[in-house]
Design an enzyme around this catalytic site. Structure first.
Site, PDB file in Angstrom:
ATOM      1  N   ASP A 110      -5.986  -7.292   9.474  1.00  0.00           N
ATOM      2  CA  ASP A 110      -7.330  -6.674   9.529  1.00  0.00           C
ATOM      3  C   ASP A 110      -8.431  -7.624   9.054  1.00  0.00           C
ATOM      4  O   ASP A 110      -9.561  -7.573   9.555  1.00  0.00           O
ATOM      5  CB  ASP A 110      -7.388  -5.333   8.765  1.00  0.00           C
ATOM      6  N   LYS A 145       0.808  -1.225   0.000  1.00  0.00           N
ATOM      7  CA  LYS A 145       0.000   0.000   0.000  1.00  0.00           C
ATOM      8  C   LYS A 145       0.843   1.279   0.000  1.00  0.00           C
ATOM      9  O   LYS A 145       0.470   2.279   0.613  1.00  0.00           O
ATOM     10  CB  LYS A 145      -0.951   0.006   1.202  1.00  0.00           C
TER      11      LYS A 145
END
Ligand code: BGC
Length: 496
Positions: free
Chosen positions: A234, A199
């Protein structure tokens, strides 16, 4: 199901001004649609062809996903997918009690939570929450700088609570669930080594280190009396949070800045799980599906996005379907159209050459524009890139956005079916033959209605109407924070 599902890859579908898919009146295929009569349709036609995701393509992707999952479960590095053992082998039962903290580092967004659990009757009694942004420069700084920032935000949160945190029995530490949304090779439920950043993060010195040790050291520097009792991805935290309320949740998917999926696997279907098998006979597997690359319909624009990234050759699925990249793919297409076909007139809008100037939220906002002259599209193009546009040009832009977003959503749907297919092959009817819930979260999923619909279309096409009715794709907003606190409780050193 709308006809969009069937025709979604075809050249005749178009997002209407109302945000629904409608059939476009057939136009001459090579019609000139650019400013001043410049033909832009060859690029668009080519793009639509290259990005098409008819059923055979979806099937190829789902099959490849299932095969890569199987390979990754045999041994590390055997396939595209890391298939990381989470060491989460029992999900919160509902009996958890007490106060637990959670740190949720999802990407540039960062949250601190304190969750008060009240056991079976009380469930989640109270949640306190603080949001923070990771400053841009820390994404490229040192490990200590990043973790010091995280620990200082935690310390700020704790200090705001005032006297309420003082009731900790002597000798005990506050327990923390740490949601760390990057690929980590877990060595236990409370330790793990960063494999690589994703990311857009490029923090020096973290890869190869135990991120829990990094956090513990930073917490000590802040004088915080806490210990990490669960380190979770997550997706894993989302699955735990969603499963707490609905036991049919078997899969969790994040579609935000980055993307990933996890699911509940049978321990005897994980050959690389050595030693003692979990008592529950199950373990959550973090697939890290962003690393998948098999059979994807890619274009030159995707290849350019990849080679200009901080991690070329990696995370190809993520670069095709996640929020960080969709806007950038569209920007590159528009730039090519502006240069080669004078989309936006004779000169190329200067800011259109700036990487990442067009964010995925802009794509989403443009696709929601239901005015007759696409006023919002014009304003967004002008504000972000400086482009002044005619209505026809704005229509082209919306169609480019839709082509890229449709491909992304449908491929995400194929990925979900790949996971369900793998689970089904091993369990014969226990997944597809009954209600199975896929918990979804992430800003892209939450805010982009067309994207959500394309996922559902692909799932329905692949599984068929009847079977797909068993599969509930359900938004589970911010479940990862609570999920991490629940996993901290379920793995508490002080109970059980
Ligand atoms: C990371 C995953 C994470 C996903 C969603 C990806 O870039 O590799 O670990 O779950 O983003 O946040």
């Amino acid at each position: 199901m709308s006809s969009a599902g069937v025709t979604a890859g075809g050249p005749l579908s178009l997002v209407s001004r109302r945000g629904t898919i409608r059939r476009r009146r057939a136009a001459p295929p090579m019609a000139a649609i650019g400013a001043g009569g410049v033909a832009t349709s060859p690029i668009l036609t080519h793009l639509r062809e290259r990005c098409a995701t008819p059923l055979p393509v979806l099937r190829r992707v789902a099959d490849a996903m299932a095969a890569e999952m199987r390979a990754g479960l045999v041994s590390d590095g055997a396939g595209d997918l890391p298939m990381i053992l989470s060491y989460v082998d029992s999900l919160p039962s509902g009996d958890e009690k007490g106060a637990f903290y959670a740190l949720d580092l999802g990407g540039t967004n960062f949250r601190v939570l304190k969750v008060q659990l009240g056991g079976r009757d009380g469930r989640v009694v109270e949640t306190e929450l603080q949001y923070a942004q990771i400053p841009q420069e820390l994404m490229f700084g040192t490990t200590e700088e990043l973790f010091d920032f995280i620990a200082s935000e935690l310390a700020r949160f704790v200090s705001k609570e005032g006297g309420r945190s003082l009731h900790l029995p002597q000798g005990k530490k506050w327990e923390l669930g740490f949601t760390f949304s990057f690929p980590v090779k877990q060595t236990s439920v409370d330790s793990g080594i960063l494999i690589k950043w994703t990311k857009g993060f490029s923090v020096s010195g973290t890869a190869g280190r135990d991120v829990v040790a990094c956090l513990n050291e930073a917490m000590e520097r802040q004088g915080l009396d806490m210990r990490v009792s669960a380190l979770v991805n997550d997706t894993v935290a989302t699955l735990a949070g969603a499963h707490y309320y609905d036991e049919d949740v078997m899969v969790a998917v994040i579609l935000g800045t980055g993307t990933n999926a996890c699911y509940i696997e049978r321990a005897d279907a994980i050959p690389k799980l050595q030693g003692l098998k979990p008592r529950s006979g199950k373990m959550i597997i973090n697939t890290e599906w962003g690393a998948f690359s098999g059979g994807l319909p890619l274009t030159e624009f995707d290849k350019d996005v990849d080679s200009a990234s901080v991690n070329p050759g990696e995370q190809i699925f993520e670069k095709t379907i996640s929020g960080m990249y969709l806007g950038e793919i569209v920007r590159r297409i528009l730039l090519k159209m502006a240069k080669d076909n004078a989309l936006f007139g004779d000169s190329v809008p200067q800011k259109l050459s700036t990487p990442f100037i067009l964010g995925t939220p802009c794509l989403c906002a443009m696709q929601q524009d239901d005015t007759d002259d696409l006023t919002a599209v014009g304003a967004i193009l002008s504000d972000t890139t400086g482009a002044q546009s005619s209505l026809k040009e704005r229509e082209v832009v919306v169609e480019v956005c839709d082509t890229i977003v449709r491909r992304a959503g449908r491929l995400a749907g194929a990925g979900i079916v790949g996971i369900l297919q793998k689970m089904e092959e091993d369990s014969h009817g226990l997944v597809l033959g009954r209600r199975t819930v896929v918990a979804m979260d992430g800003g892209l999923y939450e805010h982009y209605p067309q994207y959500r619909r394309y996922i559902q279309d692909a799932v329905t096409e692949l599984l068929g109407q009847k079977t797909s009715e068993n599969i509930v794709i359900d938004h589970n907003k911010d479940g990862s924070g609570i999920g991490a606190a629940l996993l901290a409780a379920a793995n508490s050193k002080y109970v059980g």
